[in-house]
Design an enzyme around this catalytic site. Structure first.
Site, short mmCIF file in Angstrom:
data_model
loop_
_atom_site.label_atom_id
_atom_site.label_comp_id
_atom_site.label_asym_id
_atom_site.label_seq_id
_atom_site.Cartn_x
_atom_site.Cartn_y
_atom_site.Cartn_z
N ALA A 1 0.80 -1.22 0.00
CA ALA A 1 0.00 0.00 0.00
C ALA A 1 0.84 1.28 0.00
O ALA A 1 0.31 2.36 -0.29
CB ALA A 1 -0.93 0.00 1.21
N SER A 2 2.13 1.16 0.33
CA SER A 2 2.94 2.39 0.34
C SER A 2 3.66 2.58 -1.00
O SER A 2 4.37 3.55 -1.19
CB SER A 2 3.96 2.33 1.47
OG SER A 2 4.82 1.24 1.23
N HIS B 1 -3.30 -4.90 -17.29
CA HIS B 1 -4.23 -3.77 -17.27
C HIS B 1 -4.68 -3.34 -18.66
O HIS B 1 -5.68 -2.65 -18.81
CB HIS B 1 -3.67 -2.59 -16.45
CG HIS B 1 -2.63 -1.77 -17.14
ND1 HIS B 1 -1.33 -2.16 -17.24
CD2 HIS B 1 -2.71 -0.57 -17.75
CE1 HIS B 1 -0.65 -1.22 -17.90
NE2 HIS B 1 -1.48 -0.25 -18.22
N HIS C 1 1.07 -7.11 -22.58
CA HIS C 1 0.05 -6.21 -23.13
C HIS C 1 -0.18 -6.45 -24.64
O HIS C 1 -1.31 -6.57 -25.09
CB HIS C 1 0.44 -4.75 -22.91
CG HIS C 1 0.73 -4.41 -21.46
ND1 HIS C 1 0.09 -5.02 -20.42
CD2 HIS C 1 1.58 -3.51 -20.90
CE1 HIS C 1 0.54 -4.52 -19.27
NE2 HIS C 1 1.44 -3.61 -19.54
N LYS D 1 1.33 6.41 -27.95
CA LYS D 1 0.29 5.81 -28.77
C LYS D 1 0.24 4.30 -28.55
O LYS D 1 1.27 3.66 -28.41
CB LYS D 1 0.63 6.08 -30.23
CG LYS D 1 -0.34 5.53 -31.23
CD LYS D 1 -0.18 6.24 -32.57
CE LYS D 1 0.68 5.45 -33.50
NZ LYS D 1 0.70 6.02 -34.86
N LEU E 1 -14.75 6.75 -36.34
CA LEU E 1 -15.47 6.78 -35.06
C LEU E 1 -14.48 7.24 -34.00
O LEU E 1 -13.66 6.46 -33.52
CB LEU E 1 -15.98 5.38 -34.71
CG LEU E 1 -16.46 5.19 -33.28
CD1 LEU E 1 -17.67 6.06 -32.96
CD2 LEU E 1 -16.80 3.73 -33.00
#
Ligand code: BG6
Length: 511
Positions: free
Chosen positions: A29-30, A193, A255, A355, A410
């Protein structure tokens, strides 16, 4: 705007959504990841009422700090542009508690357990989500201590883990083996992610919800596919971490390969997590290991004007490092749909722009009535400025008989101007709360992608004579890049006057 809804079967309906009695424990958490991504994402979910009712958030890390200091860190990357958002932040931090402890001592995890039990007192269930925002060195120890000391007795448990998932096939399998006795695959949520990005979540809909794409999505019509990741900054401050991994492990093996599998997979039987992931694994299993002749690697030097440092100027980078900060690789899929179509993956730091995009270039139209007419391209721009556009030829309006390259466009911020695009982490943590694994990496998927990359990575690690090509900070990459992509059939289209999203009609082609 009217919208249709993805039918039942979307998401992993066999899993349970945690609607209440849930505590989220952020381990690490740090650290930077928690500060920059995890807490802002949890706040985003809180603001939109997506956190389970009565949800508490416990931060856990080695750093000793008091509650105020912790809350200061939690807030440090959260913007509150308006009064209502500021008020929501107050109610958010009320949910947050900090416990400091070691990553390898039972007493520390017992102490965490005491805090969890206090929170859970009086609840009929104690569901827990453990979010491991941790460096790989403590990963196994923490997961074992959590299992031993903090596994809920009367509730559902979910373990969210972050890359790196090993450094090659062997180390990834070792990590997997270490988790196996304690955690089921059902309990593990491996984050990539990129799978939480809005445009990536749209890929299945684009492909399988539009008949006209389906009809041309194969080797008969597509010449090549490029998947590009560019960042305009170097490793600044992260050189120590980065040098151990390099751009191939940092971005490509995870990724970009995720984008490739979604672009290349067959239509899944349903939108359930296992049906989607089965198809992704099938693509990976049809891919041969990368041949070294299909690869170029680069490392950035100083910028041309000397104002930006070279990779090797970074103090956190070991002297003389051969670590690639740029890589381009051509990959192939040996199946009926894709045999012979190069998938060119390109990733680099310290380039000329930011990009991430997928560019599908179609084959030439039959020659005869046209001479050198540009190829169609479908471009799916993941970030920034999400867009899908098709480059196509049209008649130049007016009395002339000339063609002009233009597009069907689009662009999200024009078409969906009143909608907010959620952060990837927001969307993925929500999926974990819902128990939907579709956008998380399955163990066999990980294994299959490491199998493809490991021989190349070993070759680069073990051969000191293989040195990356230098490219200036802020450039497009090593100068040979254009020759590399064109050697796999990519035709750069330089019609003057056309550059998405700008259109002018100078010098069009003659019919
Ligand atoms: C991370 C890499 O996984 O992704 C970083 O470790 C990279 O090196 C980052 O900068 C890119 O993510 P995004 O969402 O900013 O494109």
């Amino acid at each position: 705007m009217s919208a249709s809804v993805i039918p039942a079967g979307a998401g992993d309906t066999s899993s349970t959504e945690l609607k209440e009695h849930t505590t989220i424990v952020v381990l690490g958490a740090s650290g930077d990841l928690a500060k920059k991504k995890t807490f802002p994402a949890l706040f985003g979910l809180h603001r939109n009422n997506y956190l389970p009712k009565d949800c508490k958030i416990v931060g856990y890390a080695r750093t000793k700090m008091d509650h105020e200091e912790f809350i200061k860190r939690v807030k440090s990357n959260i913007k509150t542009p308006t009064k209502p958002i500021e008020e929501q932040l107050v109610t958010f931090v009320d949910k947050c508690i900090y416990v400091s402890g070691q990553y390898d001592q039972d007493e520390s995890f017992q102490n965490l357990e005491n805090t969890l039990q206090k929170i859970e007192a009086g609840r009929p269930n104690n569901h827990r989500i453990f979010y491991m925002a941790l460096p790989p060195s403590v990963f196994i120890s923490v997961s074992q201590h959590l299992k031993k000391n903090n596994y809920p007795k009367n509730g559902i448990v979910r373990l969210i883990v972050e890359k790196p998932f090993g450094k090659d096939l062997d180390s990834s399998r070792k990590l997997q083996k270490a988790l196996e006795p304690d955690w089921t695959e059902e309990e593990i949520y491996r984050i990539d992610h990129y799978l939480g990005k809005e445009m990536v979540k749209n890929l299945l809909i684009l492909r399988f919800g539009n008949e006209f794409f389906g009809a041309t999505w194969n080797r008969h019509h597509i010449s090549n596919v490029q998947i590009t990741f560019k960042e305009p900054f170097g490793t600044e401050g992260r050189g120590g971490y980065f040098d151990e991994f390099g751009i191939i492990r940092d971005v490509m093996q995870n990724h970009l390969i995720q984008l490739l599998t979604i672009i290349a997979m067959e239509r899944p039987l349903s939108f359930s997590a296992e049906d989607i992931r089965d198809e992704k694994v099938r693509v990976l299993r049809a891919m041969p290991q990368i041949a070294t002749e299909n690869v170029i690697i680069g490392q950035y030097g100083k910028s041309e004007d000397g104002s930006k440092p070279a990779y090797l100027d970074d103090d956190t980078v070991p002297k003389g490092s051969r670590c690639p900060t740029f890589c381009a690789v051509a990959m192939f899929i040996k199946n009926e749909r894709w045999d012979g179509v190069p998938f060119i993956l390109k990733a680099g730091k310290a380039l000329n722009e930011q990009k991430a995009e997928i560019r599908i270039q179609f084959k030439d139209v039959t020659s005869g009535i046209f001479k050198d007419i540009p190829r169609n391209e479908l471009v799916i721009r993941v970030q920034p400025d999400e867009a899908v556009y098709i480059k196509m030829n049209s008649k130049l309006p007016g009395l002339s008989t000339q063609t002009v390259l233009t597009d069907l466009d689009l662009t999200y911020k024009r078409r969906f101007s009143d909608l907010k695009i959620p952060e990837a982490y927001e969307s993925l943590i929500l999926d974990a709360i819902k128990g939907d694994h579709s956008n998380f990496v399955r163990d066999d998927e990980l294994d299959a992608s490491w199998r493809i990359f490991s021989p190349l990575l070993h070759y680069l690690d073990e051969n000191p004579e293989v040195v990356p090509m230098s490219y200036p900070y802020g450039s497009r990459g090593p100068p040979v890049l254009d020759d590399f992509t064109s050697s796999y059939g990519y035709k750069f289209n330089d019609q003057v006057g056309y550059q998405w999203p700008v259109q002018s009609t100078e010098l069009p082609h003659k019919l």
